[in-house]
Structure formats: structure tokens, C-alpha cells
Design a protein around this motif. Structure first.
Motif, PDB file in Angstrom:
ATOM      1  N   ARG A 109       0.818  -1.216   0.000  1.00 16.87           N
ATOM      2  CA  ARG A 109       0.000   0.000   0.000  1.00 16.87           C
ATOM      3  C   ARG A 109       0.855   1.270   0.000  1.00 16.87           C
ATOM      4  NH1 ARG A 109      -3.591  -3.501   3.257  1.00 16.87           N
ATOM      5  NH2 ARG A 109      -5.566  -3.637   2.131  1.00 16.87           N
ATOM      6  N   LEU A 162     -11.039   4.426   6.287  1.00 15.71           N
ATOM      7  CA  LEU A 162     -11.358   3.056   6.691  1.00 15.71           C
ATOM      8  C   LEU A 162     -12.850   2.785   6.581  1.00 15.71           C
ATOM      9  CD1 LEU A 162      -9.024   2.851   9.808  1.00 15.71           C
ATOM     10  CD2 LEU A 162      -8.755   1.527   7.693  1.00 15.71           C
ATOM     11  N   GLY A 165     -14.001   1.839   3.293  1.00 16.22           N
ATOM     12  CA  GLY A 165     -13.475   0.578   2.769  1.00 16.22           C
ATOM     13  C   GLY A 165     -12.219   0.767   1.947  1.00 16.22           C
ATOM     14  N   ALA A 167      -7.942   2.200   1.547  1.00 11.30           N
ATOM     15  CA  ALA A 167      -6.652   2.094   2.229  1.00 11.30           C
ATOM     16  C   ALA A 167      -6.294   3.414   2.887  1.00 11.30           C
ATOM     17  CB  ALA A 167      -5.567   1.697   1.235  1.00 11.30           C
ATOM     18  N   ARG A 190      -6.945  -0.810  13.542  1.00 18.53           N
ATOM     19  CA  ARG A 190      -7.710  -0.804  12.283  1.00 18.53           C
ATOM     20  C   ARG A 190      -6.801  -0.488  11.100  1.00 18.53           C
ATOM     21  NH1 ARG A 190     -12.715   2.946  11.984  1.00 18.53           N
ATOM     22  NH2 ARG A 190     -13.108   1.678  10.123  1.00 18.53           N
ATOM     23  N   HIS A 194      -6.164  -2.941   7.918  1.00 22.81           N
ATOM     24  CA  HIS A 194      -6.762  -2.590   6.620  1.00 22.81           C
ATOM     25  C   HIS A 194      -5.952  -1.554   5.849  1.00 22.81           C
ATOM     26  CE1 HIS A 194     -10.254  -4.889   7.857  1.00 22.81           C
ATOM     27  NE2 HIS A 194     -10.290  -4.195   8.976  1.00 22.81           N
TER      28      HIS A 194
END
Length: 399
Positions: A109, A162, A165, A167, A190, A194
Motif C-alpha cells: 500500500r 477506513l 473501505g 486504504a 484498524r 486494513h
């Protein structure tokens, strides 16, 4: 040198007092990237170093190194080194680029197209609402949201990404095993699950005032642009904005009331040349050319590294999903992607029915990171659209 010896050598070098990322990088260049050779030379030539460095190299703290190695051995933890192929290339040209990053989460990411959102810790309710709205819209448009996990604007931006949904990346000013401020323990979990938590400081490093400006250069360096929402005249967010401008990145500032002290930093940025923005669409349109260029570069890199065939190794990504269709596209010319074999294959495998990113990974053999970048570029060209559930669908060809 096996991987454990290699990691140990890196940790010794990273913890050598006074060496710093620039000193380590210079020695890596001289040693052709061999960290074992670098550490051996440091130990052999320790007389030229300061006393703390000589003492450390003569007898490294084995307990501290064992703690570092134990942290790295945990699932999802990694030391991402500048000698590795997936070290983020956008950091290579910033002042004092880090030599390595401690990562918790999905390191690929770090290669996404990112927008930094920063601002006041003591933000107003309106400022927090703006941070959430901009983060959500930018995330839906395909950008990862990057910030420093501080209280206020940073935390609101991370949480909104987050919740969408998407990054989010948190660059922190402590060791990767510390959470600052303490109230963000749940948020940190979190993000690690994610998104990704990133630090150039080794485990156990506490929060220190001088760490945060160093952290800010990485936030600015990872991002295509930096948005400042509420900042006083002495705000650290202005440091991030200045670093972004010095690195040739876009700087955006949200104006506010002349009676709001937290608007003064943004107004100064605007007077100094930052882009005044009132909506996320303005940011998306401004950064679309850079995102398209990144898409071209990544497609070329994908082909160069695989000889025309894809591997599963992460290359880069522009975001897990996209929401804005044609607004960011400046023409209907599709020649750029039409002439590229990787894009032609992706469109063929996508077909005319919606498909998820995971399905496209299976069909094409390309990494999720590479696909994400390519999908964003196709959406900017109005070739595809994103649907709920991280799905993508081909659009009818106007021609």
C-alpha cells in the motif's frame, strides 16, 4: 548472508548513533548494497566515528536487537529496506530519504497513489467534518489517504478512509510498537489491519518533538498532494505543506473564517501559492494527470520486470476503488491504454460483466497492487467504472 543475519546487520546499522539515513545510504552505495559489508566497514573504521557509535558497534545491545527481531517476526511486520524492489520510489528524491521503514500491515500500500490530509490537533467540529468528507470522497475516487495518526484532523481522515473501505497509511513519529496519542490504540489496530502503519524509528522509540518533522517529510514524500484542513500559524501541518512544496508536490488548503485562528495557517499557505480548494473534485482533477502518469510508468515497469508477463510481486497501486468517472479525464482519447498490451489484456479479462479485484488478480496473474493502478487510470479515461463491493465494470466504447 541469510535473511536473519541480513536483518541483524540492518538493525545494527539503523541503530548506530549519528549515522542517520543519509550516512547509511552513502555507505550502501559504496558497498554495492551489501549491508553486511557496510557494518563490517563501520566496525573496522570505527575510530573515525563518535564515541557512542564506536561503543555501539563494538558491543551492540543484544537484548535490544532481540526485541527488534521479535517484533519483525510477528505476522504483518516487516523491515522494508531501500535496497528492495518494492521500496516506495516516491521517497527516493525527498530530502534525507529513509534507508528503511518499519511496516505493520500490507507494505504494497506504500506504492498506492496517495493524498495526504493533515491539520490541527485541536480541530473544530467543522474541521473534523471537512476532514471526513474530503477523505471519503478522495478514497472513493481511488486515492489512499495518508496522514500522521495525530489527534484531530489526522485521526478523522484515517477513520473516514477506513469507513469507506479504502486504504489509509499512517506515518508515525514513534517506534512501530508504540501508539501516540494513546487514545488511538483502536485506530492503530484498524489501520494495521486494513492499511499500513509506517515508521523509520525502531521498536521501543518513544514520542519526541524532533521526530514529528522528520515524520512529516515522509508523509509529504509518499503523497501526490497534501491537503491542509485547519492549521494555526505555528502548526506542524505547515511544515508538511512546506516540505510537499519543496518536493514538487501539490499543496491544497481549505479556507475558513477570518475569525477562526485555525484558518490562519491555511490562509498563509494560499497567499504563498497553495491551491485554494472547496471540494474534493478540485483535488481529483488536479492530481489526475499525475495519477495517469503513474499508471503509465507502472504498466511499463510491470512489463519490463516480467518480460510482458505478470508476477505476483507488488509493483504499485493507485487505490483500491474509484468513484468519480469522467470528471478527472481531460479527453476521450484512449490511445494510451489501447496501445499497451497489459491494459488490453486487463480489459479483455474484465469482459462486460462486473468483476472484483480478487477475480481480476486470478484472471490476469497481475498483482493487486499493479491492477489497482491500472484500474484507476482506466477509470480516469472513462473506460471503466467502480461499483460497490470493490467491483469494476467496463463501460461502452463511445467510438
Amino acid at each position: 548472508m541469510d535473511d536473519m543475519d541480513d536483518l541483524r546487520a540492518w538493525l545494527i546499522a539503523l541503530r548506530t548513533p549519528g549515522l542517520g539515513p543519509c550516512g547509511l545510504r552513502e555507505r550502501l552505495d559504496a558497498g554495492e548494497g551489501d549491508i553486511g559489508r557496510v557494518v563490517a566497514r563501520l566496525q573496522n573504521r570505527a575510530a573515525a566515528l563518535d564515541e557512542p557509535a564506536r561503543a555501539w558497534l563494538a558491543q551492540p545491545d543484544e537484548e535490544r536487537l532481540a526485541t527488534d527481531l521479535a517484533w519483525l517476526a510477528e505476522p504483518g511486520h516487516r523491515l522494508l529496506r531501500c535496497t528492495e524492489a518494492d521500496f516506495p520510489p516516491q521517497l527516493e528524491n525527498i530530502p534525507q530519504p529513509p534507508a528503511a521503514l518499519f511496516v505493520s500491515g500490507d507494505a504494497s500500500r506504500l506504492l498506492y497513489s496517495q493524498v495526504a490530509i493533515v491539520g490541527a490537533r485541536s480541530a473544530s467540529a467543522g474541521g473534523l467534518a471537512h476532514a471526513r468528507a474530503f477523505a471519503h470522497a478522495l478514497a472513493q475516487a481511488g486515492f489512499a489517504i495518508t496522514s500522521g495518526m495525530a489527534d484531530g484532523i489526522d485521526g478523522a481522515a484515517h477513520a473516514a478512509a477506513l469507513d469507506a473501505g479504502a486504504a489509509t497509511l499512517a506515518v508515525i513519529g514513534t517506534g512501530p510498537d508504540r501508539v501516540y496519542p494513546r487514545k488511538h490504540h483502536a485506530l492503530a489496530r484498524r489501520i494495521a489491519a486494513h492499511g499500513v502503519l509506517v515508521s523509520e524509528f525502531p521498536p521501543g522509540t518513544p514520542a519526541r518533538a524532533d521526530h514529528f518533522p522528520r515524520r512529516n517529510r515522509i508523509i509529504a514524500g509518499l503523497s501526490l498532494g497534501t491537503l491542509v484542513i485547519e492549521a494555526g500559524l505555528r502548526s506542524g501541518s505547515l511544515i508538511t505543506a512546506r516540505l510537499a512544496a519543496e518536493q514538487g508536490r501539490e499543496v491544497f488548503a481549505l479556507p475558513g473564517s477570518i475569525h477562526n485562528p485555525l484558518a490562519r495557517g491555511c490562509h498563509r499557505l494560499i497567499r504563498d501559492g497553495a491551491r485554494l480548494v472547496e471540494s474534493a473534485v478540485e483535488i481529483i482533477e488536479t492530481l489526475a494527470p499525475a495519477a495517469r502518469m503513474l499508471g503509465h510508468e507502472l504498466a511499463a515497469r510491470l512489463q519490463a520486470e516480467t518480460g510482458g508477463e505478470a508476477t505476483g510481486r507488488p509493483v504499485a497501486k493507485s487505490g483500491p476503488r474509484s468513484g468519480s468517472r469522467g470528471g478527472a479525464s481531460d479527453s476521450g482519447d484512449h490511445s494510451s491504454s489501447d496501445e499497451d498490451p497489459a491494459y488490453r489484456r486487463l480489459l479483455t479479462e474484465l469482459g462486460h460483466e462486473p468483476a472484483t479485484l480478487d477475480e481480476l488478480v486470478q484472471r490476469t496473474g497481475y498483482s493487486a497492487a499493479a491492477l489497482g493502478s491500472m484500474l484507476l487510470m482506466l477509470e480516469l479515461e472513462a473506460r471503466i467504472e467502480s461499483l460497490p463491493g470493490n467491483r469494476y465494470q467496463r463501460l461502452p466504447d463511445d467510438g
